[in-house]
Enzyme design. Structure first.
Site, PDB file in Angstrom:
ATOM      1  N   GLY A  33      55.351  51.205  -3.890  1.00  8.96           N
ATOM      2  CA  GLY A  33      54.267  50.705  -3.032  1.00  8.96           C
ATOM      3  C   GLY A  33      53.031  50.594  -3.991  1.00  8.96           C
ATOM      4  O   GLY A  33      52.730  51.299  -4.794  1.00  8.96           O
ATOM      5  N   ASN A  37      51.332  53.052  -6.402  1.00 11.15           N
ATOM      6  CA  ASN A  37      51.691  52.859  -7.767  1.00 11.15           C
ATOM      7  C   ASN A  37      50.396  52.993  -8.279  1.00 11.15           C
ATOM      8  O   ASN A  37      49.986  53.356  -9.412  1.00 11.15           O
ATOM      9  CB  ASN A  37      52.351  51.416  -7.886  1.00 11.15           C
ATOM     10  CG  ASN A  37      53.656  51.498  -7.604  1.00 11.15           C
ATOM     11  OD1 ASN A  37      54.497  52.490  -7.599  1.00 11.15           O
ATOM     12  ND2 ASN A  37      54.445  50.404  -7.585  1.00 11.15           N
ATOM     13  N   THR A 204      45.378  37.315 -13.260  1.00  7.09           N
ATOM     14  CA  THR A 204      46.381  37.703 -14.050  1.00  7.09           C
ATOM     15  C   THR A 204      47.431  36.491 -14.292  1.00  7.09           C
ATOM     16  O   THR A 204      47.888  35.851 -13.482  1.00  7.09           O
ATOM     17  CB  THR A 204      47.145  38.927 -13.908  1.00  7.09           C
ATOM     18  OG1 THR A 204      47.674  38.839 -12.454  1.00  7.09           O
ATOM     19  CG2 THR A 204      46.144  40.127 -13.708  1.00  7.09           C
ATOM     20  N   ALA A 234      56.186  46.927 -11.977  1.00  3.99           N
ATOM     21  CA  ALA A 234      54.850  47.592 -11.914  1.00  3.99           C
ATOM     22  C   ALA A 234      53.737  47.246 -12.682  1.00  3.99           C
ATOM     23  O   ALA A 234      52.539  47.881 -12.804  1.00  3.99           O
ATOM     24  CB  ALA A 234      55.106  48.924 -11.545  1.00  3.99           C
ATOM     25  N   ALA A 235      53.874  46.062 -13.511  1.00  2.71           N
ATOM     26  CA  ALA A 235      53.010  45.731 -14.507  1.00  2.71           C
ATOM     27  C   ALA A 235      51.583  45.515 -13.776  1.00  2.71           C
ATOM     28  O   ALA A 235      50.497  45.740 -14.585  1.00  2.71           O
ATOM     29  CB  ALA A 235      53.491  44.591 -15.607  1.00  2.71           C
ATOM     30  N   GLY A 236      51.715  44.644 -12.928  1.00  7.99           N
ATOM     31  CA  GLY A 236      50.561  44.233 -12.264  1.00  7.99           C
ATOM     32  C   GLY A 236      49.729  45.602 -11.870  1.00  7.99           C
ATOM     33  O   GLY A 236      48.531  45.750 -11.713  1.00  7.99           O
ATOM     34  N   ASP A 237      50.262  46.638 -11.361  1.00  2.18           N
ATOM     35  CA  ASP A 237      49.820  47.823 -10.695  1.00  2.18           C
ATOM     36  C   ASP A 237      49.109  48.636 -11.885  1.00  2.18           C
ATOM     37  O   ASP A 237      48.167  49.351 -11.603  1.00  2.18           O
ATOM     38  CB  ASP A 237      50.737  48.660  -9.976  1.00  2.18           C
ATOM     39  CG  ASP A 237      51.282  47.908  -8.596  1.00  2.18           C
ATOM     40  OD1 ASP A 237      50.504  47.377  -7.897  1.00  2.18           O
ATOM     41  OD2 ASP A 237      52.528  48.132  -8.303  1.00  2.18           O
TER      42      ASP A 237
END
Length: 290
Positions: A33, A37, A204, A234-237
């Protein structure tokens, strides 16, 4: 502030087409989530973070809260609501690309902030929020943040139109191309359109890096940090959590974006969501000063 889900992650050589069955190669079950995250990302990047959100009264909820707390996040104000916790079913192929299906469940019940929850917002340096919980709840928290001098970072994900009432309260907007188009109708070809609705923004661009701009006249592309891609889930998180920490520490914004880019790259080297979020030392290892 945001969602908490149990992520059920399956790896496979190729993503299945509609009606097709493929064999998986591995399976993991991890806390996820965007809210959870990013709270964990903040903690691992060296920040002092608390999570506001809702989990269910099921076994997933018990596990979620324990795993988030074990990552160093303050979970004292995480609500428990009767019923199911949020669940995300994630499929990742051999190239690191993914498909995700999310059932919000308890996250949808996170409405009507309590005085204790609002006190956490008032005492924070930065409020980090997303759009996997009711937008009215995000707007309520952002309004209290503005009144209290707490800066507001909105990661407007998943892609959807964002009410002007909320955008007016945002100090820093973080979006990918799809999310930018949902807000402004423009993407990579005109990122400056984001500055018509917020004072500073980050777009991004995955392996193509990121764009930063603000109304003071700074606009710059920051190149991506090159790594072997395993899972981009989860790279963006990781990026958003690290950016919040760097901003809270008072770094120059372009430097903060570079550091956040290193965090996103470090995360993409491992499978999974919260379990892949990098430690501060791992971010520093990949960080390249401007």
């Amino acid at each position: 502030m945001g969602s908490a889900n149990m992520d059920l992650v399956v790896t496979t050589d190729v993503l299945p087409k509609p009606g097709e069955t493929v064999f998986g190669t591995d399976f993991v079950m991890v806390a996820g989530g965007k809210g959870a995250n990013q709270a964990i990302a903040v903690s691992r990047a060296g920040g002092d973070g608390a999570l506001l959100g809702a989990i269910g009264s099921d076994s997933f909820g018990v596990t979620l809260k324990a795993r988030i707390a074990a990552a160093g996040v303050d979970t004292e104000q995480v609500r428990v609501v009767y019923g199911s916790s949020g669940v995300a079913v994630v499929t990742v192929d051999a190239e690191g690309e993914n498909t995700i299906v999310v059932t919000p469940a308890a996250n949808s019940a996170f409405v009507g902030l309590t005085e204790a929850e609002l006190a956490v917002v008032r005492e924070a340096d930065v409020l980090v929020a997303q759009l996997e919980i009711p937008v009215g709840t995000v707007t309520e928290a952002a309004r209290v943040a503005r009144e209290s001098g707490t800066r507001v970072l909105l990661n407007a994900a998943p892609a959807q139109p964002v009410p002007a009432e909320l955008l007016e309260l945002v100090d820093l907007l973080v979006v990918n191309e799809a999310e930018a188009r949902a807000i402004t109708g423009r993407g990579r070809e005109a990122p400056e359109a984001l500055l018509d609705v917020v004072p500073r923004a980050v777009l991004t661009l995955g392996r193509h890096g990121a764009w930063y701009g603000d109304r003071d006249g700074t606009t710059r592309y920051v190149p991506a940090v090159k790594v072997e891609l395993v899972d981009s889930t989860a790279a963006g998180d990781a990026f958003t959590g690290a950016l919040a920490v760097a901003w809270g520490e008072g770094r120059d914004m372009l430097d903060a974006v570079r550091w956040a880019s290193a965090a996103g790259a470090a995360c993409a080297r491992r499978l999974g969501a919260s379990v892949a979020l990098p430690l501060r030392s791992e971010i520093d290892e990949l960080y390249v000063p401007g």
